[in-house]
Design a protein around this motif. Sequence first.
Motif, short mmCIF file in Angstrom:
data_model
loop_
_atom_site.label_atom_id
_atom_site.label_comp_id
_atom_site.label_asym_id
_atom_site.label_seq_id
_atom_site.Cartn_x
_atom_site.Cartn_y
_atom_site.Cartn_z
N ILE A 198 0.85 5.27 0.10
CA ILE A 198 0.02 6.43 0.40
C ILE A 198 0.88 7.67 0.13
O ILE A 198 1.77 8.01 0.91
CB ILE A 198 -0.45 6.39 1.87
CG1 ILE A 198 -1.15 5.06 2.15
CG2 ILE A 198 -1.35 7.59 2.17
CD1 ILE A 198 -1.34 4.75 3.61
N ILE A 237 -2.64 0.32 -4.22
CA ILE A 237 -2.34 -1.00 -3.68
C ILE A 237 -1.83 -1.85 -4.83
O ILE A 237 -2.41 -1.82 -5.92
CB ILE A 237 -3.58 -1.64 -3.02
CG1 ILE A 237 -4.03 -0.81 -1.83
CG2 ILE A 237 -3.29 -3.08 -2.59
CD1 ILE A 237 -5.29 -1.30 -1.18
N ARG A 252 0.87 -1.18 0.00
CA ARG A 252 0.00 0.00 0.00
C ARG A 252 0.91 1.23 0.00
O ARG A 252 1.74 1.38 0.89
CB ARG A 252 -0.90 0.01 1.23
CG ARG A 252 -1.80 1.22 1.32
CD ARG A 252 -2.62 1.21 2.59
NE ARG A 252 -3.61 0.14 2.57
CZ ARG A 252 -4.90 0.33 2.30
NH1 ARG A 252 -5.36 1.53 2.07
NH2 ARG A 252 -5.73 -0.70 2.30
N HIS A 268 2.30 11.44 -0.33
CA HIS A 268 2.24 12.74 0.34
C HIS A 268 3.26 13.66 -0.33
O HIS A 268 4.31 13.95 0.23
CB HIS A 268 2.47 12.60 1.85
CG HIS A 268 3.74 11.89 2.21
ND1 HIS A 268 4.96 12.52 2.28
CD2 HIS A 268 3.98 10.59 2.49
CE1 HIS A 268 5.90 11.65 2.60
NE2 HIS A 268 5.33 10.46 2.72
N GLU A 307 3.21 0.56 3.26
CA GLU A 307 2.83 -0.56 4.12
C GLU A 307 3.08 -1.84 3.32
O GLU A 307 2.57 -1.98 2.21
CB GLU A 307 1.36 -0.46 4.51
CG GLU A 307 1.02 0.76 5.33
CD GLU A 307 -0.47 0.91 5.58
OE1 GLU A 307 -1.24 -0.05 5.33
OE2 GLU A 307 -0.86 1.99 6.04
N THR A 329 -9.29 8.18 -3.06
CA THR A 329 -8.02 8.54 -2.42
C THR A 329 -6.89 8.42 -3.46
O THR A 329 -7.07 7.78 -4.50
CB THR A 329 -7.68 7.61 -1.24
OG1 THR A 329 -7.21 6.36 -1.76
CG2 THR A 329 -8.86 7.40 -0.32
N CYS A 340 6.09 8.62 -0.29
CA CYS A 340 4.96 7.76 0.09
C CYS A 340 5.19 7.13 1.46
O CYS A 340 6.32 6.80 1.82
CB CYS A 340 4.79 6.62 -0.92
SG CYS A 340 4.28 7.14 -2.55
N ASN A 341 4.10 6.97 2.19
CA ASN A 341 4.11 6.06 3.32
C ASN A 341 3.87 4.69 2.72
O ASN A 341 2.97 4.53 1.87
CB ASN A 341 3.00 6.40 4.32
CG ASN A 341 3.25 7.71 5.02
OD1 ASN A 341 4.38 8.15 5.16
ND2 ASN A 341 2.18 8.35 5.45
N ARG A 385 -6.32 1.26 -7.29
CA ARG A 385 -6.42 2.55 -6.62
C ARG A 385 -7.55 2.44 -5.62
O ARG A 385 -8.61 1.91 -5.94
CB ARG A 385 -6.72 3.64 -7.67
CG ARG A 385 -7.04 5.03 -7.13
CD ARG A 385 -5.91 5.72 -6.40
NE ARG A 385 -4.70 5.91 -7.13
CZ ARG A 385 -4.44 6.90 -7.96
NH1 ARG A 385 -5.33 7.83 -8.19
NH2 ARG A 385 -3.28 6.98 -8.55
N VAL A 386 -7.35 2.96 -4.41
CA VAL A 386 -8.40 2.98 -3.41
C VAL A 386 -9.34 4.12 -3.77
O VAL A 386 -8.91 5.28 -3.85
CB VAL A 386 -7.83 3.14 -1.99
CG1 VAL A 386 -8.95 3.24 -0.97
CG2 VAL A 386 -6.89 1.98 -1.66
N THR A 418 -4.30 6.73 -2.74
CA THR A 418 -3.61 5.51 -2.29
C THR A 418 -3.64 4.44 -3.36
O THR A 418 -4.67 4.20 -3.98
CB THR A 418 -4.27 4.99 -1.00
OG1 THR A 418 -4.14 5.98 0.01
CG2 THR A 418 -3.63 3.69 -0.53
#
Length: 99
Positions: free
Chosen positions: A8, A53, A6, A10, A80, A49, A77-78, A45-46, A51
């Motif tokens: 995210i 995946i 994932r 920024h 996960e 958002t 990006c963050n 894509r979520v 975000t």
Amino acid sequence: MQILVRLIPHLPESLSVAERDALFSAERKRGLELQAEGKIVRMWRVLGTPTGISLWDVESLEEFQASLSSLPAWKYCNVEVTPLIQHPLEAAFQKGEQA
């Protein structure tokens, strides 16, 4: 080895439009290369958002780290990371076992 990732984003507001466009262009190019190499298997894509995946298929965590860090936008990006293993029920189904 399959890994669910994932990302995210920024992006800093200090990026100019030209810098942002160049970053997105380079990210797209490298992402397509990783897909062609079979390292990125699927992407989503979520909804609603920025975000993303993705499902990765790599030989090792070292290969994954090198591939992920080759994406130009990953530093913004963050991230996960979830390593995956096959579920026993899927393994049984693939062997043709029945209830």
